[in-house]
Design an enzyme around this catalytic site. Structure first.
Site, mmCIF file in Angstrom:
data_model
loop_
_atom_site.group_PDB
_atom_site.id
_atom_site.type_symbol
_atom_site.label_atom_id
_atom_site.label_comp_id
_atom_site.label_asym_id
_atom_site.label_seq_id
_atom_site.Cartn_x
_atom_site.Cartn_y
_atom_site.Cartn_z
ATOM 1 N N LYS A 167 0.852 -1.184 0.000
ATOM 2 C CA LYS A 167 0.000 0.000 0.000
ATOM 3 C C LYS A 167 0.887 1.233 0.000
ATOM 4 C CE LYS A 167 -1.712 2.807 2.742
ATOM 5 N NZ LYS A 167 -1.609 3.993 1.880
ATOM 6 N N GLY A 220 6.949 5.098 8.367
ATOM 7 C CA GLY A 220 6.197 6.346 8.409
ATOM 8 C C GLY A 220 6.334 7.005 9.762
ATOM 9 N N SER A 221 5.287 7.681 10.191
ATOM 10 C CA SER A 221 5.382 8.457 11.421
ATOM 11 C C SER A 221 5.307 7.553 12.650
ATOM 12 C CB SER A 221 4.250 9.483 11.466
ATOM 13 O OG SER A 221 3.010 8.827 11.456
ATOM 14 N N THR A 222 5.905 8.000 13.728
ATOM 15 C CA THR A 222 5.863 7.246 14.980
ATOM 16 C C THR A 222 4.419 7.146 15.471
ATOM 17 O OG1 THR A 222 8.121 7.864 15.503
ATOM 18 C CG2 THR A 222 6.753 7.209 17.358
ATOM 19 N N GLY A 225 2.776 4.487 13.476
ATOM 20 C CA GLY A 225 3.468 3.235 13.810
ATOM 21 C C GLY A 225 2.954 2.630 15.104
ATOM 22 N N GLU A 242 9.740 1.177 10.816
ATOM 23 C CA GLU A 242 10.799 2.166 10.579
ATOM 24 C C GLU A 242 10.130 3.520 10.756
ATOM 25 O OE1 GLU A 242 13.812 1.465 10.392
ATOM 26 O OE2 GLU A 242 13.942 -0.548 9.553
ATOM 27 N N CYS A 276 14.078 10.230 7.169
ATOM 28 C CA CYS A 276 14.075 9.869 8.593
ATOM 29 C C CYS A 276 15.485 9.902 9.174
ATOM 30 C CB CYS A 276 13.407 8.520 8.802
ATOM 31 S SG CYS A 276 13.925 7.284 7.625
ATOM 32 N N GLU A 368 10.510 15.826 15.066
ATOM 33 C CA GLU A 368 10.877 15.602 13.663
ATOM 34 C C GLU A 368 10.100 16.598 12.793
ATOM 35 O OE1 GLU A 368 9.660 11.880 11.696
ATOM 36 O OE2 GLU A 368 11.718 11.774 10.946
HETATM 37 P P1 NAD Z 1 1.983 8.547 7.954
HETATM 38 O O1 NAD Z 1 2.696 7.801 9.021
HETATM 39 O O2 NAD Z 1 0.606 9.047 8.204
HETATM 40 O O3 NAD Z 1 1.862 7.644 6.617
HETATM 41 C C1 NAD Z 1 2.746 6.606 6.265
HETATM 42 C C2 NAD Z 1 1.926 5.454 5.625
HETATM 43 O O4 NAD Z 1 1.024 4.918 6.575
HETATM 44 C C3 NAD Z 1 1.061 5.896 4.429
HETATM 45 O O5 NAD Z 1 1.035 4.866 3.457
HETATM 46 C C4 NAD Z 1 -0.317 6.038 5.067
HETATM 47 O O6 NAD Z 1 -1.370 5.888 4.139
HETATM 48 C C5 NAD Z 1 -0.305 4.894 6.055
HETATM 49 N N1 NAD Z 1 -1.238 5.038 7.173
HETATM 50 C C6 NAD Z 1 -1.667 6.201 7.756
HETATM 51 N N2 NAD Z 1 -2.560 5.919 8.733
HETATM 52 C C7 NAD Z 1 -2.696 4.569 8.775
HETATM 53 C C8 NAD Z 1 -3.470 3.665 9.584
HETATM 54 N N3 NAD Z 1 -4.257 4.106 10.547
HETATM 55 N N4 NAD Z 1 -3.358 2.332 9.346
HETATM 56 C C9 NAD Z 1 -2.533 1.870 8.394
HETATM 57 N N5 NAD Z 1 -1.801 2.664 7.586
HETATM 58 C C10 NAD Z 1 -1.855 3.999 7.782
HETATM 59 O O7 NAD Z 1 2.907 9.722 7.491
HETATM 60 P P2 NAD Z 1 2.439 11.161 6.947
HETATM 61 O O8 NAD Z 1 1.210 11.660 7.596
HETATM 62 O O9 NAD Z 1 2.407 11.096 5.508
HETATM 63 O O10 NAD Z 1 3.640 12.063 7.489
HETATM 64 C C11 NAD Z 1 3.572 12.602 8.784
HETATM 65 C C12 NAD Z 1 4.906 12.705 9.432
HETATM 66 O O11 NAD Z 1 5.444 11.379 9.554
HETATM 67 C C13 NAD Z 1 5.967 13.450 8.665
HETATM 68 O O12 NAD Z 1 5.903 14.808 8.894
HETATM 69 C C14 NAD Z 1 7.219 12.825 9.211
HETATM 70 O O13 NAD Z 1 7.586 13.438 10.416
HETATM 71 C C15 NAD Z 1 6.832 11.400 9.469
HETATM 72 N N6 NAD Z 1 7.234 10.470 8.378
HETATM 73 C C16 NAD Z 1 8.333 9.709 8.592
HETATM 74 C C17 NAD Z 1 8.741 8.831 7.595
HETATM 75 C C18 NAD Z 1 9.950 7.974 7.781
HETATM 76 O O14 NAD Z 1 10.578 7.573 6.815
HETATM 77 N N7 NAD Z 1 10.298 7.618 9.005
HETATM 78 C C19 NAD Z 1 8.058 8.750 6.394
HETATM 79 C C20 NAD Z 1 6.914 9.536 6.202
HETATM 80 C C21 NAD Z 1 6.527 10.387 7.219
#
Ligand code: NAD
Length: 466
Positions: A167, A220-222, A225, A242, A276, A368
């Site tokens: 996804k 993605g975001s903590t 996560g 991650e 990250c 972050e």
């Molecule tokens: P996010 O964590 O919301 O999204 C990452 C992924 O998770 C996307 O594919 C999203 O569709 C999916 N996702 C979101 N909510 C979900 C849920 N409830 N269940 C399952 N999957 C879900 O990241 P974002 O909102 O796009 O970015 C927000 C912040 O996160 C950024 O400002 C940054 O600080 C951080 N971020 C970190 C990384 C990294 O590589 N560590 C990557 C992206 C964002």
């Protein structure tokens, strides 16, 4: 606006994602968003495909993955241009990213025939361990490195005999969709690698909740996560996380200060800081602070910010309006700082920004930002540097600049982070392990053990006494 029947207050999830070019704000594509029912159907197809894949001879699986790598290589320029358009990555970076997918597939293919269990001495028989594939793996990818991070999951997962449902992030589905097409071109079985764009709380969550998905790989975001971890806990589902980072770049006075200052800008500006591993807390020993700042300011201002499709550009736009708003909210009036330049007009631009004179606990120094923003903090001695480096909930990466080998080793040992580099800012190689301490993540990706993370170990004892 239509309302969801289950949550009368909440807007219905989108049926499609509009993909914008972040450098121009023009619409690039409209992509259907998968529903939970779509995910359920995909899991059924993936499970059927996985049974055939796991039963195939290892040499055949390896050959198909190598062919997939070759097809990606043939389409490297096309994939790179697509990433420039949907994510605003510079052309040079995007070419590297497409090449990284090829390399990950080649590396994983080399592991298929080497994925061996062990024979352990026991009395009264023979004891062997067998590494079995998990089944169907869900990869939930972010928008900051859409191709490499997807492939960190799907390449070793496929090599270990699993099927994958990927996804991609809502803003960046296009390269992922193209990679799934290229997998079919290369001859991978249908439904073995499926890409389902969709909203995180809908399609992503459906992968987390589905009992037929054996493992989730999330980047993605903590914040998200932690939600995914809770969802997986309910089913004791395997999980790799991650997450975020606020990585230190520690510059000791005995370092090559010219080299440290020259390398610092791109260590937090690469990918417009949406990395990250970005070294966004620059810790400089007080006795070298003035000299370092004198060199840093022109180096930051020289970074070429503009059209990501231009070969000379070093930094492009942020991914979205939302991300620019997030970054802006940290860079408040009255901060002591200097900035580089960024284009005016359409596009989600933000200039390189270096902030000084803030307390290490200020939001901009502790959270972050995920944009082209760093803070510089002075420190007194080695103990103070380590204390500041560790004064964060994260622990992903970090750099240590010193000419003293003993100090480099002592500080590497003391900094609580998964990926450190000395006199450089290197973090990620597909053949070395990558992952975070503390709230930066769980588990490791890449490296020699990447395939094993997508297996279950079965121990079998065969009696010789029956
Ligand atoms: P996010 O964590 O919301 O999204 C990452 C992924 O998770 C996307 O594919 C999203 O569709 C999916 N996702 C979101 N909510 C979900 C849920 N409830 N269940 C399952 N999957 C879900 O990241 P974002 O909102 O796009 O970015 C927000 C912040 O996160 C950024 O400002 C940054 O600080 C951080 N971020 C970190 C990384 C990294 O590589 N560590 C990557 C992206 C964002």
């Amino acid at each position: 606006m239509s309302l969801s029947p289950n949550h009368p207050q909440a807007p219905a999830p989108p049926h499609e994602h509009v993909v914008l070019n972040p450098a121009t704000e023009e619409v690039v594509a409209t992509v259907p968003a998968a529903t939970a029912a779509d995910v359920h159907a995909a899991v059924g197809r993936a499970a059927a495909a996985q049974r055939g894949w796991a039963a195939a001879a290892p040499a055949d699986r390896a050959r198909l993955l190598r062919r997939f790598a070759a097809v990606v290589d043939e389409h490297r320029e096309e994939l790179a241009r697509l990433e420039v358009t949907e994510a605003g990555h510079t052309l040079g970076n995007a070419r590297w990213e497409a090449g990284n997918v090829r390399d990950l597939l080649d590396y994983a293919a080399g592991g298929v025939e080497r994925l061996a269990g062990r024979q352990i001495p026991v009395p009264g028989g023979l004891d062997v361990t067998i590494l079995e594939p998990l089944g169907v793996v869900g990869v939930i990818a972010p928008w900051n490195f859409p191709m490499p991070i997807a492939a960190w999951g799907f390449a070793p997962a496929l090599a270990a005999g699993n099927a994958v449902i990927l996804k991609p992030a809502e803003t960046t589905p296009l390269t992922a969709l193209r990679l799934a097409e290229l997998a079919l071109t290369a001859g991978l079985p249908e439904h073995l690698l499926q890409v389902l764009p969709g909203a995180g709380p809908v399609a992503g969550n459906a992968l987390v909740e589905h009992p037929g998905v054996a493992k989730i790989v999330f980047t993605g975001s903590t914040r998200v996560g932690k939600q995914i971890m809770a969802g997986c806990a309910d089913r004791v589902k395997r999980l790799t996380l991650e997450l975020g980072g606020k990585s230190p770049n520690i510059v000791f006075a005995d370092a090559d200060i010219e080299a440290a200052a020259a390398a610092a800008p791109m260590s937090f500006l690469d990918n417009t800081g949406q990395d990250c591993c970005a070294r966004t807390r620059i810790l400089v020993q007080r006795s070298a602070y003035d000299r370092f700042m004198e060199l840093l300011e022109p180096a930051v201002k020289e970074v070429v910010v503009g059209d990501p499709a231009d070969e000379a550009t070093q930094m492009g736009p942020l991914i979205s309006r939302l991300q620019r708003d997030r970054v802006r909210s940290y860079v408040t009036d009255g901060l002591e700082m200097f900035q580089g330049s960024a284009p005016e007009g359409p596009g989600f631009w933000f200039p390189p920004t270096v902030v000084t004179g803030v307390d290490p606990t200020a939001a901009i120094a502790a959270e972050e930002v995920f944009g082209p923003v760093a803070v510089v903090l002075p420190f007194e001695d080695e103990a103070d540097a380590v204390r500041l480096a560790n004064a964060t909930e994260y622990g992903l990466s970090g750099s240590i600049w010193t000419r003293d080998v003993g100090r480099a080793l002592r500080v590497s040992g003391a900094v609580r982070a998964g990926n450190l580099s000395v006199n450089s800012h290197s973090s990620v190689r597909y053949w070395t392990p990558f992952g975070g301490y503390r709230q930066s993540g769980l588990g490791r990706e890449l490296g020699p053990d990447a395939l094993t993370a997508f297996t279950e170990t079965k121990n079998v004892f065969i009696s010789t006494e029956a």
